[in-house]
Design a protein around this motif. Sequence first.
Motif, PDB file in Angstrom:
ATOM      1  N   ASP A 105     -33.956 -35.701  77.173  1.00 19.06           N
ATOM      2  CA  ASP A 105     -34.020 -34.276  77.497  1.00 19.06           C
ATOM      3  C   ASP A 105     -34.608 -33.452  76.352  1.00 19.06           C
ATOM      4  O   ASP A 105     -35.403 -32.551  76.575  1.00 19.06           O
ATOM      5  N   SER A 106     -34.259 -33.811  75.112  1.00 11.92           N
ATOM      6  CA  SER A 106     -34.726 -33.012  73.982  1.00 11.92           C
ATOM      7  C   SER A 106     -36.054 -33.490  73.397  1.00 11.92           C
ATOM      8  O   SER A 106     -36.819 -32.688  72.874  1.00 11.92           O
ATOM      9  N   GLU A 107     -36.328 -34.811  73.479  1.00 19.04           N
ATOM     10  CA  GLU A 107     -37.508 -35.357  72.806  1.00 19.04           C
ATOM     11  C   GLU A 107     -38.434 -36.176  73.708  1.00 19.04           C
ATOM     12  O   GLU A 107     -39.412 -36.734  73.229  1.00 19.04           O
ATOM     13  N   ASN A 108     -38.081 -36.307  74.984  1.00 22.41           N
ATOM     14  CA  ASN A 108     -38.793 -37.213  75.907  1.00 22.41           C
ATOM     15  C   ASN A 108     -38.821 -38.634  75.367  1.00 22.41           C
ATOM     16  O   ASN A 108     -39.791 -39.371  75.549  1.00 22.41           O
ATOM     17  N   LYS A 109     -37.761 -39.025  74.697  1.00 20.43           N
ATOM     18  CA  LYS A 109     -37.696 -40.331  74.048  1.00 20.43           C
ATOM     19  C   LYS A 109     -37.301 -41.399  75.062  1.00 20.43           C
ATOM     20  O   LYS A 109     -36.282 -41.288  75.732  1.00 20.43           O
ATOM     21  N   THR A 110     -38.113 -42.459  75.157  1.00 17.12           N
ATOM     22  CA  THR A 110     -37.787 -43.587  76.036  1.00 17.12           C
ATOM     23  C   THR A 110     -37.701 -44.902  75.274  1.00 17.12           C
ATOM     24  O   THR A 110     -37.287 -45.902  75.844  1.00 17.12           O
ATOM     25  N   GLY A 111     -38.104 -44.920  74.005  1.00 18.14           N
ATOM     26  CA  GLY A 111     -38.070 -46.147  73.219  1.00 18.14           C
ATOM     27  C   GLY A 111     -37.170 -46.019  72.016  1.00 18.14           C
ATOM     28  O   GLY A 111     -36.670 -44.936  71.697  1.00 18.14           O
ATOM     29  N   SER A 112     -36.961 -47.127  71.353  1.00 15.40           N
ATOM     30  CA  SER A 112     -36.149 -47.132  70.142  1.00 15.40           C
ATOM     31  C   SER A 112     -36.931 -46.530  68.982  1.00 15.40           C
ATOM     32  O   SER A 112     -38.155 -46.582  68.949  1.00 15.40           O
ATOM     33  N   SER A 113     -36.197 -45.996  68.028  1.00 14.85           N
ATOM     34  CA  SER A 113     -36.832 -45.475  66.828  1.00 14.85           C
ATOM     35  C   SER A 113     -37.290 -46.633  65.956  1.00 14.85           C
ATOM     36  O   SER A 113     -36.626 -47.666  65.906  1.00 14.85           O
ATOM     37  N   PRO A 114     -38.415 -46.470  65.270  1.00 13.23           N
ATOM     38  CA  PRO A 114     -38.862 -47.548  64.389  1.00 13.23           C
ATOM     39  C   PRO A 114     -37.874 -47.755  63.257  1.00 13.23           C
ATOM     40  O   PRO A 114     -37.249 -46.802  62.784  1.00 13.23           O
ATOM     41  N   ARG A 115     -37.752 -48.976  62.848  1.00  5.28           N
ATOM     42  CA  ARG A 115     -36.852 -49.300  61.745  1.00  5.28           C
ATOM     43  C   ARG A 115     -37.628 -49.244  60.443  1.00  5.28           C
ATOM     44  O   ARG A 115     -38.806 -49.557  60.387  1.00  5.28           O
ATOM     45  N   GLY A 116     -36.945 -48.875  59.374  1.00  5.16           N
ATOM     46  CA  GLY A 116     -37.596 -48.639  58.096  1.00  5.16           C
ATOM     47  C   GLY A 116     -38.073 -49.879  57.377  1.00  5.16           C
ATOM     48  O   GLY A 116     -39.180 -49.932  56.878  1.00  5.16           O
ATOM     49  N   GLY A 117     -37.255 -50.906  57.294  1.00  4.81           N
ATOM     50  CA  GLY A 117     -37.624 -52.076  56.510  1.00  4.81           C
ATOM     51  C   GLY A 117     -37.401 -51.817  55.026  1.00  4.81           C
ATOM     52  O   GLY A 117     -36.993 -50.745  54.612  1.00  4.81           O
ATOM     53  N   SER A 118     -37.684 -52.813  54.235  1.00  4.68           N
ATOM     54  CA  SER A 118     -37.459 -52.670  52.801  1.00  4.68           C
ATOM     55  C   SER A 118     -38.768 -52.364  52.082  1.00  4.68           C
ATOM     56  O   SER A 118     -39.849 -52.614  52.603  1.00  4.68           O
ATOM     57  N   LYS A 119     -38.644 -51.861  50.870  1.00  3.87           N
ATOM     58  CA  LYS A 119     -39.803 -51.538  50.052  1.00  3.87           C
ATOM     59  C   LYS A 119     -40.399 -52.841  49.519  1.00  3.87           C
ATOM     60  O   LYS A 119     -39.678 -53.764  49.144  1.00  3.87           O
ATOM     61  N   SER A 120     -41.709 -52.927  49.480  1.00  2.00           N
ATOM     62  CA  SER A 120     -42.387 -54.132  49.006  1.00  2.00           C
ATOM     63  C   SER A 120     -42.052 -54.425  47.552  1.00  2.00           C
ATOM     64  O   SER A 120     -41.970 -53.520  46.721  1.00  2.00           O
ATOM     65  N   LYS A 121     -41.858 -55.690  47.253  1.00  2.09           N
ATOM     66  CA  LYS A 121     -41.588 -56.111  45.879  1.00  2.09           C
ATOM     67  C   LYS A 121     -42.887 -56.479  45.151  1.00  2.09           C
ATOM     68  O   LYS A 121     -42.879 -56.745  43.962  1.00  2.09           O
ATOM     69  N   LEU A 122     -43.996 -56.502  45.886  1.00  2.00           N
ATOM     70  CA  LEU A 122     -45.295 -56.813  45.299  1.00  2.00           C
ATOM     71  C   LEU A 122     -46.025 -55.531  44.931  1.00  2.00           C
ATOM     72  O   LEU A 122     -45.906 -54.517  45.611  1.00  2.00           O
ATOM     73  N   SER A 123     -46.830 -55.613  43.884  1.00  2.00           N
ATOM     74  CA  SER A 123     -47.677 -54.476  43.538  1.00  2.00           C
ATOM     75  C   SER A 123     -48.848 -54.453  44.519  1.00  2.00           C
ATOM     76  O   SER A 123     -49.070 -55.401  45.277  1.00  2.00           O
ATOM     77  N   GLN A 124     -49.623 -53.385  44.491  1.00  2.00           N
ATOM     78  CA  GLN A 124     -50.784 -53.272  45.370  1.00  2.00           C
ATOM     79  C   GLN A 124     -51.773 -54.405  45.089  1.00  2.00           C
ATOM     80  O   GLN A 124     -52.305 -55.020  46.006  1.00  2.00           O
ATOM     81  N   ASP A 125     -52.006 -54.730  43.810  1.00  2.00           N
ATOM     82  CA  ASP A 125     -52.918 -55.819  43.434  1.00  2.00           C
ATOM     83  C   ASP A 125     -52.401 -57.164  43.948  1.00  2.00           C
ATOM     84  O   ASP A 125     -53.163 -57.988  44.447  1.00  2.00           O
ATOM     85  N   GLN A 126     -51.108 -57.400  43.814  1.00  2.00           N
ATOM     86  CA  GLN A 126     -50.531 -58.649  44.288  1.00  2.00           C
ATOM     87  C   GLN A 126     -50.650 -58.767  45.814  1.00  2.00           C
ATOM     88  O   GLN A 126     -50.960 -59.839  46.326  1.00  2.00           O
ATOM     89  N   THR A 127     -50.421 -57.679  46.513  1.00  4.25           N
ATOM     90  CA  THR A 127     -50.537 -57.674  47.971  1.00  4.25           C
ATOM     91  C   THR A 127     -51.964 -58.006  48.393  1.00  4.25           C
ATOM     92  O   THR A 127     -52.196 -58.842  49.274  1.00  4.25           O
ATOM     93  N   GLU A 128     -52.939 -57.367  47.755  1.00  4.17           N
ATOM     94  CA  GLU A 128     -54.342 -57.622  48.085  1.00  4.17           C
ATOM     95  C   GLU A 128     -54.721 -59.063  47.773  1.00  4.17           C
ATOM     96  O   GLU A 128     -55.427 -59.706  48.553  1.00  4.17           O
TER      97      GLU A 128
END
Length: 95
Positions: free
Chosen positions: A62-85
């Motif tokens: 009624d307030s948001e027209n919401k029909t799905g679940s909210s996305p879950r946050g997950g954890s912060k990456s332990k890798l740096s940007q260079d390591q991820t790439e």
Amino acid sequence: MKKLTPSQRADLEHKLKHPKDYSERNRLCVILGYDEGISTKNLAKALRISPITVQEYLREYDSENKTGSSPRGGSKSKLSQDQTESLLKHLQEKT
């Protein structure tokens, strides 16, 4: 919750044919069932969820027209940007 318009009902019926997950399916069933005049108590019993959950689904639609679940946050990456790439490059080359 106010009565659904024919276009809203058609949209929800279409989504019900291919829900993303069981939670979205339950939400759609609650919204459509309530619009058809089924009580929150009976909806909760039929779907094996609590009456409070049914009321929450209706309030969120009624307030948001919401029909799905909210996305879950997950954890912060332990890798740096260079390591991820570097890892992504390695995986692309080796797999």
